[in-house]
Write an enzyme that holds these catalytic residues in place. Structure first.
Site, PDB file in Angstrom:
ATOM      1  N   LYS A 106      15.312 -41.591  33.247  1.00 24.38           N
ATOM      2  CA  LYS A 106      16.338 -40.590  33.531  1.00 24.38           C
ATOM      3  C   LYS A 106      17.288 -40.525  32.358  1.00 24.38           C
ATOM      4  O   LYS A 106      17.422 -41.502  31.615  1.00 24.38           O
ATOM      5  CB  LYS A 106      17.130 -40.980  34.798  1.00 24.38           C
ATOM      6  CG  LYS A 106      17.782 -39.796  35.486  1.00 24.38           C
ATOM      7  CD  LYS A 106      16.765 -38.993  36.269  1.00 24.38           C
ATOM      8  CE  LYS A 106      17.307 -37.919  37.106  1.00 24.38           C
ATOM      9  NZ  LYS A 106      16.295 -37.345  38.003  1.00 24.38           N
ATOM     10  N   GLY A 218      23.006 -26.713  51.349  1.00 23.43           N
ATOM     11  CA  GLY A 218      22.723 -26.404  49.946  1.00 23.43           C
ATOM     12  C   GLY A 218      21.989 -25.082  49.829  1.00 23.43           C
ATOM     13  O   GLY A 218      21.101 -24.770  50.631  1.00 23.43           O
ATOM     14  N   GLY A 220      20.991 -23.905  46.515  1.00 22.77           N
ATOM     15  CA  GLY A 220      20.590 -23.840  45.106  1.00 22.77           C
ATOM     16  C   GLY A 220      19.077 -23.739  45.047  1.00 22.77           C
ATOM     17  O   GLY A 220      18.437 -23.201  45.955  1.00 22.77           O
ATOM     18  N   ASN A 221      18.493 -24.280  43.979  1.00 25.62           N
ATOM     19  CA  ASN A 221      17.036 -24.194  43.836  1.00 25.62           C
ATOM     20  C   ASN A 221      16.335 -24.804  45.047  1.00 25.62           C
ATOM     21  O   ASN A 221      15.482 -24.165  45.680  1.00 25.62           O
ATOM     22  CB  ASN A 221      16.621 -24.897  42.533  1.00 25.62           C
ATOM     23  CG  ASN A 221      15.113 -24.951  42.361  1.00 25.62           C
ATOM     24  OD1 ASN A 221      14.422 -25.685  43.058  1.00 25.62           O
ATOM     25  ND2 ASN A 221      14.576 -24.152  41.457  1.00 25.62           N
ATOM     26  N   ALA A 222      16.714 -26.037  45.403  1.00 27.16           N
ATOM     27  CA  ALA A 222      16.023 -26.726  46.503  1.00 27.16           C
ATOM     28  C   ALA A 222      16.310 -26.042  47.849  1.00 27.16           C
ATOM     29  O   ALA A 222      15.389 -25.722  48.608  1.00 27.16           O
ATOM     30  CB  ALA A 222      16.450 -28.195  46.533  1.00 27.16           C
ATOM     31  N   GLY A 223      17.584 -25.811  48.149  1.00 30.76           N
ATOM     32  CA  GLY A 223      17.963 -25.284  49.467  1.00 30.76           C
ATOM     33  C   GLY A 223      17.522 -23.857  49.699  1.00 30.76           C
ATOM     34  O   GLY A 223      17.034 -23.519  50.781  1.00 30.76           O
TER      35      GLY A 223
END
Ligand code: NAD
Length: 423
Positions: A106, A218, A220-223
């Site tokens: 990471k 959420g 965003g991309n995931a939600g």
């Protein structure tokens, strides 16, 4: 006493618990408690006002016994080395559980992209690439986008890497724009992977998706993709969704076009309007009575102090670290099936793996091929996890799905280290 939420301490505690249950060799355990290699870099950047500002960056290669380190780069104002270390440990377990030939890594830079212009962001990205160039590559360490980093930032890092190494190795970084050999299908692969897991888990719980309700934290991309796919792929009814400002609840279900419109017009989904819609806070969203709860925003949302009020049957951790260790225990006691982040959101890194495979073979796939492979891989990870949980239950030891997933992941890394003669 309040829970200690230092992410690296949490990562170590989770490892310790799994090590005890699976009776992990003490030497393997000692190796796995710390990262193999930590790089701290200072990145001087000439800002638009003519002044030079020095940014601090990190790259942690946690373990590479099973292959090159894999993991994103975050650009975050509150980035810390401990956060990066924890996330690199979790990447190790995620890649191992997904059974892809990568270790875990990471990276991060302490910076606030909201206060920087594109030229300054590009300069930080290129500075980061120069500091890492000789220690990354398709066979060494492969970064990707993460919080506040984008495909464009990956393209700048790749360009710098190629300029330094003189090698056109597009597999040195993933999450690239499709024009630079990024992959079809990668964009929504995190949420899609989560949906494959949701489908399999619902089968086990005998829940009919078409008669089930879903709440998502959420957008965003995931939600947002989780919303779209719960509806389109599984036919489930999403009754609540939120962003950092707050959320909206409608027992009749929400409409994606109207959510997008509210977000665009007002900056938040909480301003969505319909006959029965009502605003709710993020705390209330987590406590809604529903079949499936999907935290898809940030870490430490379900904690020791609210776990008792969670009211779903299945909890899918699409965000990283949304459920604390204390809450994991409470949910298990309550009989809520809480599936861990490094299983549920592994579609993202599996998607990155497929991008890397295509880059190094030069054989490019269409979206259907990509999604079919993703389905097979994620379904297998879920079944592996359930099988290990059952194996322990048959021996009289009740373990939660997170522990089962840890045991699989740690065992694979420990066996690779043993075969390589590390202990
Ligand atoms: P994103 O930046 O696209 O979206 C984050 C969402 O969370 C936004 O809607 C934001 O408004 C909301 N949010 C922020 N703070 C909040 C708060 N305090 N309460 C409620 N909502 C809040 O990020 P993303 O890519 O969707 O990632 C979300 C989570 O999923 C993160 O934990 C990330 O690490 C994890 N994840 C993402 C991917 C991926 O491929 N995108 C892969 C693996 C894991």
């Amino acid at each position: 006493m309040a829970e200690d939420l230092n992410p690296f301490k949490i990562a170590q505690t989770q490892l310790d618990k799994a090590a005890e249950i699976m009776k992990l060799d003490k030497q393997a355990h000692a190796i796995l408690r710390e990262p193999k290699r930590t790089l701290i870099m200072s990145i001087p950047v000439r800002m638009s006002n003519g002044q030079t500002k020095v940014f601090t960056g990190f790259r942690v290669r946690y373990n590479d016994a099973r292959g090159p380190a894999k993991g994103g780069i975050r650009f975050h104002p509150e980035e810390t080395l401990d956060t990066v270390k924890a996330l690199s440990a979790w990447m190790t377990w995620k890649c191992s559980l997904a059974d892809i030939p990568f270790g875990g890594g990471k990276g991060g830079v302490i910076c606030d992209t909201k206060k920087m212009n594109d030229k300054e962001i590009e300069a930080v990205a290129r500075g980061y690439a120069r500091a890492l160039a000789t220690d990354m590559g398709p066979e060494v360490d492969i970064p990707a986008p993460d919080v506040y980093t984008t495909p464009q930032i990956m393209a700048w890092i790749l360009d710098e890497y190629i300029n330094i190494t003189r090698k056109n190795e597009f597999g040195a970084i993933t999450g690239k724009p499709v024009e630079l050999w990024g992959s079809e299908g990668r964009m929504d692969s995190t949420a899609r992977g989560g949906m494959f897991i949701m489908r399999e888990a619902m089968k086990r719980l005998k829940l009919n998706p078409k008669k089930s309700t879903v709440a998502i934290q959420g957008f965003g991309n995931a939600g947002r993709f989780a919303y779209e796919l719960s509806d389109k792929m599984l036919g489930a009814k999403v009754v609540a969704i939120s962003d950092s400002e707050g959320g909206v609840y409608d027992p009749d279900g929400l409409d994606l076009a109207k959510l997008d419109e509210a977000k665009k017009r007002t900056g938040s989904v909480q301003n969505y309007r319909s006959k029965n819609a009502e605003k709710i806070t993020n705390e209330k969203l987590l406590e809604l009575k529903c079949d499936v709860l999907i935290p898809a925003a940030i870490e430490n949302q379900v904690r020791g102090d609210n776990a008792d009020r969670i009211n779903c049957k299945l909890l899918l951790e699409l965000a990283n670290g949304p459920v604390t260790p204390e809450a994991t225990d409470t949910l298990f006691e309550k009989g809520i099936v809480d599936l861990p982040d490094f299983l549920v959101n592994s579609g993202g890194v599996v998607g990155s793996y497929y991008e890397w495979v295509q880059n190094i073979t030069g054989d490019y796939w269409d979206t259907d091929t990509f999604n079919a492979k993703l389905d097979k891989k994620l379904t297998k990870s879920f079944l592996d996890t359930m099988n290990v949980q059952k194996e322990y239950a048959d021996k009289g030891q009740k373990i939660n799905p997170r522990m089962a997933a840890y045991i699989i992941a740690i065992d694979r890394v420990a066996k690779a280290m043993k075969a390589r003669g590390w202990y």
